[in-house]
Design a protein around this motif. Sequence first.
Motif, PDB file in Angstrom:
ATOM      1  N   ARG A  15      84.988 -45.321 -17.344  1.00  0.00           N
ATOM      2  CA  ARG A  15      85.696 -45.692 -18.868  1.00  0.00           C
ATOM      3  C   ARG A  15      84.735 -45.968 -19.811  1.00  0.00           C
ATOM      4  O   ARG A  15      84.850 -45.438 -20.907  1.00  0.00           O
ATOM      5  CB  ARG A  15      86.741 -46.688 -18.662  1.00  0.00           C
ATOM      6  N   LEU A  16      83.868 -47.087 -19.390  1.00  0.00           N
ATOM      7  CA  LEU A  16      82.802 -47.487 -20.402  1.00  0.00           C
ATOM      8  C   LEU A  16      81.968 -46.355 -20.662  1.00  0.00           C
ATOM      9  O   LEU A  16      81.444 -46.189 -21.985  1.00  0.00           O
ATOM     10  CB  LEU A  16      82.040 -48.651 -19.949  1.00  0.00           C
ATOM     11  N   LEU A  17      81.726 -45.565 -19.829  1.00  0.00           N
ATOM     12  CA  LEU A  17      80.644 -44.539 -20.119  1.00  0.00           C
ATOM     13  C   LEU A  17      81.341 -43.209 -21.093  1.00  0.00           C
ATOM     14  O   LEU A  17      80.620 -42.959 -21.790  1.00  0.00           O
ATOM     15  CB  LEU A  17      80.197 -43.803 -18.963  1.00  0.00           C
ATOM     16  N   CYS A  18      82.347 -43.238 -20.706  1.00  0.00           N
ATOM     17  CA  CYS A  18      83.142 -42.043 -21.444  1.00  0.00           C
ATOM     18  C   CYS A  18      83.478 -42.447 -23.000  1.00  0.00           C
ATOM     19  O   CYS A  18      83.153 -41.957 -24.042  1.00  0.00           O
ATOM     20  CB  CYS A  18      84.767 -41.939 -21.126  1.00  0.00           C
ATOM     21  N   GLU A  19      83.893 -43.836 -23.124  1.00  0.00           N
ATOM     22  CA  GLU A  19      84.046 -44.659 -24.471  1.00  0.00           C
ATOM     23  C   GLU A  19      82.518 -44.580 -25.286  1.00  0.00           C
ATOM     24  O   GLU A  19      82.516 -44.221 -26.515  1.00  0.00           O
ATOM     25  CB  GLU A  19      84.515 -45.942 -24.168  1.00  0.00           C
ATOM     26  N   THR A  20      81.570 -44.908 -24.593  1.00  0.00           N
ATOM     27  CA  THR A  20      80.308 -45.021 -25.213  1.00  0.00           C
ATOM     28  C   THR A  20      79.747 -43.560 -25.629  1.00  0.00           C
ATOM     29  O   THR A  20      79.169 -43.528 -26.825  1.00  0.00           O
ATOM     30  CB  THR A  20      79.334 -45.647 -24.158  1.00  0.00           C
ATOM     31  N   GLU A  30      80.314 -32.503 -27.825  1.00  0.00           N
ATOM     32  CA  GLU A  30      79.145 -33.638 -27.853  1.00  0.00           C
ATOM     33  C   GLU A  30      78.954 -34.656 -26.748  1.00  0.00           C
ATOM     34  O   GLU A  30      77.901 -34.924 -26.038  1.00  0.00           O
ATOM     35  CB  GLU A  30      78.473 -33.912 -29.172  1.00  0.00           C
ATOM     36  N   ALA A  31      80.005 -35.358 -26.589  1.00  0.00           N
ATOM     37  CA  ALA A  31      79.943 -36.543 -25.588  1.00  0.00           C
ATOM     38  C   ALA A  31      79.954 -35.807 -24.102  1.00  0.00           C
ATOM     39  O   ALA A  31      79.283 -36.445 -23.328  1.00  0.00           O
ATOM     40  CB  ALA A  31      81.355 -37.394 -25.709  1.00  0.00           C
ATOM     41  N   ALA A  32      80.660 -34.835 -24.065  1.00  0.00           N
ATOM     42  CA  ALA A  32      80.417 -34.137 -22.694  1.00  0.00           C
ATOM     43  C   ALA A  32      79.290 -33.573 -22.389  1.00  0.00           C
ATOM     44  O   ALA A  32      78.743 -33.828 -21.202  1.00  0.00           O
ATOM     45  CB  ALA A  32      81.661 -33.109 -22.572  1.00  0.00           C
ATOM     46  N   LYS A  33      78.449 -33.148 -23.217  1.00  0.00           N
ATOM     47  CA  LYS A  33      77.134 -32.705 -23.115  1.00  0.00           C
ATOM     48  C   LYS A  33      76.181 -34.125 -22.676  1.00  0.00           C
ATOM     49  O   LYS A  33      75.277 -33.996 -21.809  1.00  0.00           O
ATOM     50  CB  LYS A  33      76.470 -32.222 -24.575  1.00  0.00           C
ATOM     51  N   LEU A  34      76.473 -35.256 -23.373  1.00  0.00           N
ATOM     52  CA  LEU A  34      75.613 -36.424 -22.957  1.00  0.00           C
ATOM     53  C   LEU A  34      75.972 -36.743 -21.455  1.00  0.00           C
ATOM     54  O   LEU A  34      74.901 -37.361 -20.889  1.00  0.00           O
ATOM     55  CB  LEU A  34      76.175 -37.585 -24.263  1.00  0.00           C
ATOM     56  N   LEU A  35      77.344 -36.722 -21.199  1.00  0.00           N
ATOM     57  CA  LEU A  35      77.482 -37.116 -19.830  1.00  0.00           C
ATOM     58  C   LEU A  35      76.962 -35.868 -18.896  1.00  0.00           C
ATOM     59  O   LEU A  35      77.377 -36.233 -17.491  1.00  0.00           O
ATOM     60  CB  LEU A  35      79.031 -37.426 -19.896  1.00  0.00           C
ATOM     61  N   GLY A  36      76.807 -34.793 -19.259  1.00  0.00           N
ATOM     62  CA  GLY A  36      76.739 -33.833 -18.162  1.00  0.00           C
ATOM     63  C   GLY A  36      77.652 -33.176 -17.567  1.00  0.00           C
ATOM     64  O   GLY A  36      77.640 -32.884 -16.306  1.00  0.00           O
ATOM     65  N   ILE A  37      78.878 -33.420 -18.144  1.00  0.00           N
ATOM     66  CA  ILE A  37      80.101 -32.798 -17.539  1.00  0.00           C
ATOM     67  C   ILE A  37      80.854 -31.649 -18.668  1.00  0.00           C
ATOM     68  O   ILE A  37      80.394 -31.395 -20.103  1.00  0.00           O
ATOM     69  CB  ILE A  37      81.382 -33.781 -17.374  1.00  0.00           C
ATOM     70  N   THR A  38      81.913 -30.877 -18.088  1.00  0.00           N
ATOM     71  CA  THR A  38      82.321 -30.149 -19.270  1.00  0.00           C
ATOM     72  C   THR A  38      83.456 -30.785 -19.886  1.00  0.00           C
ATOM     73  O   THR A  38      83.844 -32.076 -19.867  1.00  0.00           O
ATOM     74  CB  THR A  38      83.211 -29.130 -18.430  1.00  0.00           C
ATOM     75  N   ARG A  39      83.753 -30.014 -21.083  1.00  0.00           N
ATOM     76  CA  ARG A  39      84.624 -30.602 -22.041  1.00  0.00           C
ATOM     77  C   ARG A  39      86.131 -31.096 -21.675  1.00  0.00           C
ATOM     78  O   ARG A  39      86.704 -32.128 -21.967  1.00  0.00           O
ATOM     79  CB  ARG A  39      84.973 -29.755 -23.159  1.00  0.00           C
ATOM     80  N   HIS A  40      86.532 -29.921 -20.610  1.00  0.00           N
ATOM     81  CA  HIS A  40      87.885 -30.186 -19.929  1.00  0.00           C
ATOM     82  C   HIS A  40      87.822 -31.473 -18.938  1.00  0.00           C
ATOM     83  O   HIS A  40      88.650 -32.202 -18.813  1.00  0.00           O
ATOM     84  CB  HIS A  40      88.118 -29.009 -19.152  1.00  0.00           C
ATOM     85  N   LEU A  42      86.007 -34.235 -19.445  1.00  0.00           N
ATOM     86  CA  LEU A  42      85.740 -35.345 -20.479  1.00  0.00           C
ATOM     87  C   LEU A  42      87.334 -35.584 -20.936  1.00  0.00           C
ATOM     88  O   LEU A  42      87.762 -36.683 -20.776  1.00  0.00           O
ATOM     89  CB  LEU A  42      84.973 -35.320 -21.486  1.00  0.00           C
ATOM     90  N   LYS A  43      88.187 -34.247 -21.114  1.00  0.00           N
ATOM     91  CA  LYS A  43      89.668 -34.516 -21.571  1.00  0.00           C
ATOM     92  C   LYS A  43      90.347 -35.313 -20.368  1.00  0.00           C
ATOM     93  O   LYS A  43      91.140 -36.133 -20.652  1.00  0.00           O
ATOM     94  CB  LYS A  43      90.116 -33.239 -22.011  1.00  0.00           C
ATOM     95  N   ARG A  44      90.014 -35.046 -19.369  1.00  0.00           N
ATOM     96  CA  ARG A  44      90.985 -35.164 -18.045  1.00  0.00           C
ATOM     97  C   ARG A  44      90.758 -36.687 -17.982  1.00  0.00           C
ATOM     98  O   ARG A  44      91.521 -37.580 -17.580  1.00  0.00           O
ATOM     99  CB  ARG A  44      90.447 -34.600 -16.782  1.00  0.00           C
ATOM    100  N   ARG A  45      89.256 -37.236 -18.158  1.00  0.00           N
ATOM    101  CA  ARG A  45      89.025 -38.553 -18.128  1.00  0.00           C
ATOM    102  C   ARG A  45      89.641 -39.456 -19.042  1.00  0.00           C
ATOM    103  O   ARG A  45      89.871 -40.613 -18.994  1.00  0.00           O
ATOM    104  CB  ARG A  45      87.466 -38.853 -17.910  1.00  0.00           C
TER     105      ARG A  45
END
Length: 82
Positions: A15-20, A30-40, A42-45
């Motif tokens: 949760r903290l990583l997603c929020e950050t 862009e947040a999904a790119k930072l996390l190395g995951i897909t946009r979808h 990240l939306k699920r998270r």
Amino acid sequence: MQIVLDSFNLTNAERLLCETALHTAGSIVEAAKLLGITRHALKRRIIKHNIRWIRDAGARPGLGDTSPRSTASATSVAAMSV
């Protein structure tokens, strides 16, 4: 950027990583790119952790802004449906 975790709880860390990432990047893509995951993914998270995130209104005109142009088009659509 350094992130400090209060515990070894993976749910809280995710949760903290997603929020950050959302705060840093300013958009889901862009947040999904930072996390190395897909946009979808990240939306699920975001849904999983019930993260309340509102993109900056100035990021892309016409989406989330309160300019007269977007208000007028919303009014026009409402008038058409009546």
